[in-house]
Design a protein around this motif. Sequence first.
Motif, PDB file in Angstrom:
ATOM      1  N   ALA B  41       0.837  -1.184   0.122  1.00  0.00           N
ATOM      2  CA  ALA B  41      -0.095   0.064  -0.100  1.00  0.00           C
ATOM      3  C   ALA B  41       0.720   1.179  -0.013  1.00  0.00           C
ATOM      4  O   ALA B  41       0.352   2.216  -0.225  1.00  0.00           O
ATOM      5  N   GLY B  42       1.964   0.991   0.261  1.00  0.00           N
ATOM      6  CA  GLY B  42       3.126   2.324   0.293  1.00  0.00           C
ATOM      7  C   GLY B  42       3.463   2.811   1.635  1.00  0.00           C
ATOM      8  O   GLY B  42       4.173   3.765   1.898  1.00  0.00           O
ATOM      9  N   LYS B  43       3.085   1.639   2.719  1.00  0.00           N
ATOM     10  CA  LYS B  43       3.568   2.026   3.960  1.00  0.00           C
ATOM     11  C   LYS B  43       5.211   2.250   4.178  1.00  0.00           C
ATOM     12  O   LYS B  43       5.759   3.300   4.471  1.00  0.00           O
ATOM     13  N   THR B  44       5.763   1.227   3.659  1.00  0.00           N
ATOM     14  CA  THR B  44       7.458   1.365   3.589  1.00  0.00           C
ATOM     15  C   THR B  44       7.912   2.618   2.918  1.00  0.00           C
ATOM     16  O   THR B  44       8.795   3.009   3.251  1.00  0.00           O
ATOM     17  N   THR B  45       7.155   2.558   1.720  1.00  0.00           N
ATOM     18  CA  THR B  45       7.724   3.842   0.924  1.00  0.00           C
ATOM     19  C   THR B  45       7.585   5.099   1.605  1.00  0.00           C
ATOM     20  O   THR B  45       8.629   5.927   1.643  1.00  0.00           O
ATOM     21  N   LEU B  46       6.595   5.222   2.222  1.00  0.00           N
ATOM     22  CA  LEU B  46       6.366   6.358   3.052  1.00  0.00           C
ATOM     23  C   LEU B  46       7.272   6.671   4.118  1.00  0.00           C
ATOM     24  O   LEU B  46       8.226   7.747   4.304  1.00  0.00           O
ATOM     25  N   LEU B  47       7.537   5.525   5.012  1.00  0.00           N
ATOM     26  CA  LEU B  47       8.506   5.611   5.906  1.00  0.00           C
ATOM     27  C   LEU B  47       9.937   5.819   5.289  1.00  0.00           C
ATOM     28  O   LEU B  47      10.735   6.499   6.086  1.00  0.00           O
ATOM     29  N   SER B  49      10.773   7.518   2.995  1.00  0.00           N
ATOM     30  CA  SER B  49      10.999   8.797   2.675  1.00  0.00           C
ATOM     31  C   SER B  49      11.069   9.792   4.082  1.00  0.00           C
ATOM     32  O   SER B  49      12.107  10.509   4.098  1.00  0.00           O
ATOM     33  N   VAL B  50      10.357   9.312   5.074  1.00  0.00           N
ATOM     34  CA  VAL B  50      10.274  10.000   6.376  1.00  0.00           C
ATOM     35  C   VAL B  50      11.663   9.761   6.884  1.00  0.00           C
ATOM     36  O   VAL B  50      12.222  10.526   7.761  1.00  0.00           O
ATOM     37  N   LEU B  51      12.399   8.402   6.695  1.00  0.00           N
ATOM     38  CA  LEU B  51      13.488   8.345   7.398  1.00  0.00           C
ATOM     39  C   LEU B  51      14.875   8.731   6.621  1.00  0.00           C
ATOM     40  O   LEU B  51      16.047   8.583   6.936  1.00  0.00           O
ATOM     41  N   GLY B  52      14.657   9.323   5.318  1.00  0.00           N
ATOM     42  CA  GLY B  52      15.755   9.758   4.532  1.00  0.00           C
ATOM     43  C   GLY B  52      16.264   8.640   3.639  1.00  0.00           C
ATOM     44  O   GLY B  52      17.480   8.811   3.384  1.00  0.00           O
ATOM     45  N   LEU B  53      15.707   7.551   3.692  1.00  0.00           N
ATOM     46  CA  LEU B  53      16.412   6.317   3.050  1.00  0.00           C
ATOM     47  C   LEU B  53      16.015   6.457   1.599  1.00  0.00           C
ATOM     48  O   LEU B  53      16.602   5.891   0.787  1.00  0.00           O
ATOM     49  N   ASP B  54      15.103   7.258   1.115  1.00  0.00           N
ATOM     50  CA  ASP B  54      14.749   7.607  -0.284  1.00  0.00           C
ATOM     51  C   ASP B  54      14.187   8.789  -0.581  1.00  0.00           C
ATOM     52  O   ASP B  54      13.758   9.569   0.419  1.00  0.00           O
ATOM     53  N   SER B  55      14.396   9.314  -1.747  1.00  0.00           N
ATOM     54  CA  SER B  55      13.877  10.599  -2.198  1.00  0.00           C
ATOM     55  C   SER B  55      12.354  10.369  -2.397  1.00  0.00           C
ATOM     56  O   SER B  55      11.784   9.397  -2.759  1.00  0.00           O
ATOM     57  N   ALA B 148      15.163  10.291  21.807  1.00  0.00           N
ATOM     58  CA  ALA B 148      14.874  10.840  20.282  1.00  0.00           C
ATOM     59  C   ALA B 148      13.507  11.446  20.463  1.00  0.00           C
ATOM     60  O   ALA B 148      12.725  11.076  21.258  1.00  0.00           O
ATOM     61  N   LYS B 149      13.324  12.231  19.541  1.00  0.00           N
ATOM     62  CA  LYS B 149      12.002  13.012  19.679  1.00  0.00           C
ATOM     63  C   LYS B 149      10.942  12.202  18.742  1.00  0.00           C
ATOM     64  O   LYS B 149       9.654  12.238  18.939  1.00  0.00           O
ATOM     65  N   LEU B 150      11.476  11.358  17.902  1.00  0.00           N
ATOM     66  CA  LEU B 150      10.460  10.559  17.080  1.00  0.00           C
ATOM     67  C   LEU B 150      11.167   9.051  16.990  1.00  0.00           C
ATOM     68  O   LEU B 150      12.363   8.986  16.688  1.00  0.00           O
ATOM     69  N   LEU B 151      10.345   8.066  17.260  1.00  0.00           N
ATOM     70  CA  LEU B 151      10.680   6.893  17.113  1.00  0.00           C
ATOM     71  C   LEU B 151       9.913   5.998  15.736  1.00  0.00           C
ATOM     72  O   LEU B 151       8.503   6.317  16.084  1.00  0.00           O
ATOM     73  N   VAL B 152      10.542   5.637  14.965  1.00  0.00           N
ATOM     74  CA  VAL B 152       9.650   4.921  13.933  1.00  0.00           C
ATOM     75  C   VAL B 152       9.969   3.355  13.898  1.00  0.00           C
ATOM     76  O   VAL B 152      10.902   2.926  13.860  1.00  0.00           O
ATOM     77  N   LEU B 153       8.714   2.595  14.078  1.00  0.00           N
ATOM     78  CA  LEU B 153       8.864   1.105  13.962  1.00  0.00           C
ATOM     79  C   LEU B 153       8.119   0.619  12.953  1.00  0.00           C
ATOM     80  O   LEU B 153       7.008   0.816  12.789  1.00  0.00           O
TER      81      LEU B 153
END
Lengths: 315, 285
Positions: B41-47, B49-55, B148-153
């Motif tokens: 669905a795009g969850k990982t794609t969105l994350l 981008s959020v984590l700076g792993l992809d543009s 950290a201010k934000l934790l992404v799991l």
Amino acid sequence: MNTFKALLEREYWEHRGAFLKTPLIIGIVFIVVLLLGYITTERFDQVLTNGQTIEIGGQTLETTDPKFIKLGLDAFMLTTASLYHIVLFIVLFFFLLGSLYDDRKDGSILFWKSLPVSDFQTVLSKLLTAIFFAPLIFTACLIISHLAFFIVLSLLLLLNGVNPFTVLWANIDLINWGAFFIGCLVQALWALPVYGWLLLASSYSKRRPFLLAVFVPMMVGLIWYWYNAIFNYNLMKIGIFKTIGYFMAKSIQPFTSGLSFDAESFDFDATQQTNVELIKSMFNGLSDPIVYYGIIFAVIAIALAIYVRRYRNTT
Amino acid sequence: MSHILSAQNVNKKFGNFQALKNVNINIDKGKIVGLIGPNGAGKTTLLKSVLGLDSCDGELKVLGIDPFKKRADLMKEICFIADVAVLPKWIKVSQVLKFTEQTHPNFSLEQAKQFLSRTKIKMDHKVKELSKGMTAQLHLAIVMSINAKLLVLDEPTLGLDILFRKQFYDNLLNDYFDNERTIIITTHQVEEIEHILTDVVFIREGEIVLDANMDELTSSYFEVMVSQENYEEALSHKPLTMRKVFGKHIMLFNSTSRDVIETLGEVQRPSVSDLFVALMQEEQA
């Protein structure tokens, strides 16, 4: 907080086997060969000449002009050192090939990238490991291996009533170790385009970095050769292969990198070169402008490797 | 900087495939957001981008920073677990702690050691000697020791057994989370995390289909156990979904008020997973 130191330490942790154990194992092999050789000689000597050959040999050593002993020791130390250069190159070849690929393969890149370390720093730490820290470890291991070898040799000399201090230790020239380390740095300069290419292949490859690193240049070389053969009827133009071979030859054997490559101007006689002359010759080799073209190629390849690294997260 | 994360018209294309379509989302401090969507669905794609792993295209800011341009800077303030067991296999526990301490300005070695002292993990263990669950514990201990201010799991507990999963979220909630922190979680096991979420975001085919906090959800979605006599009437209120259990119909309604719905039968709060299924089907219909 010491990011770069931590990155270099990380490389050491991961590749301790290749960087530390490989050269030490070679050192152990030298000693084993020495002992086997001695025992074999000793056995035959007992049967054939009642132990006289070794005894006379020992006495001869004590009366030999130290100049010749020193020459022999230099030859031993420098040839073993050049073997370490070859091994170092092979170790680094595979280290670099996996350096930006293995962590993508096992997913651990997602951990490394979760830390505040830029891709620039990561790639640079791999390069610096290859051109400086691995050679430093190899130099230390070469020294340890040589010393261990000489200690065992001293025991054998003592066993036969020969004074190891006057015969052996007084004639060891420390410059030989310096020549090895300088050789490593000269090797790094010559090998830089190869290292850069390996980093790029490792960073870019999705499945098999080895195939990419080895076969792409081969194919390009082959196409170039065919092009010249078919359109220019020139069967001798091996261009790319020659360039690659040139760099590879110089970087596998830095001790001879100062010598001319063409058969016509071949001017090498190993026995005529002292260790100091050897060092000078290596520095002279660096006046070849092709070294600097190689460095330019390396800079471009490494910059591309960093760029690709930003996008590649898993394979 | 008001939002921890703000995305405006974020798009991402892989060739002809549009992985993210005009994603607009804001996440504020102190939230625990569940990002939920089917596979692909795009969850990982969105994350990523959020984590700076992809543009990505569009305006994406995390803590006011462009993630892809300044990933290393961003990682000083946020941390993530992007999959289970991604710690390198060859590394020793003591080494991974030392490395993190030397590279991360907000990491507390003492705290990590304290977390680990409650587990069976020893400092001289190599990661490859640990079980999958223990590796996840180790990773969580590292992450929880980072201020950290934000934790992404992203699927942090995939493939772990129920005991580890429960403990994982218990630790996260009790030892880590406070109102100064923000957590984004994706997982397939929605049931296990829905009680800790403050907000949910549903994503489907690259689009955000729902972005709401849990209170809003419970005041606008109702699950009703409808008895046979009210069946016809209930149908006229257009339930989102309907399933039959023991002769009774369980229907899901989207309604602004509870009053009408209550006359149909026993009203319950719908589970996030039921709601998710319902909304996914609604979109398709």
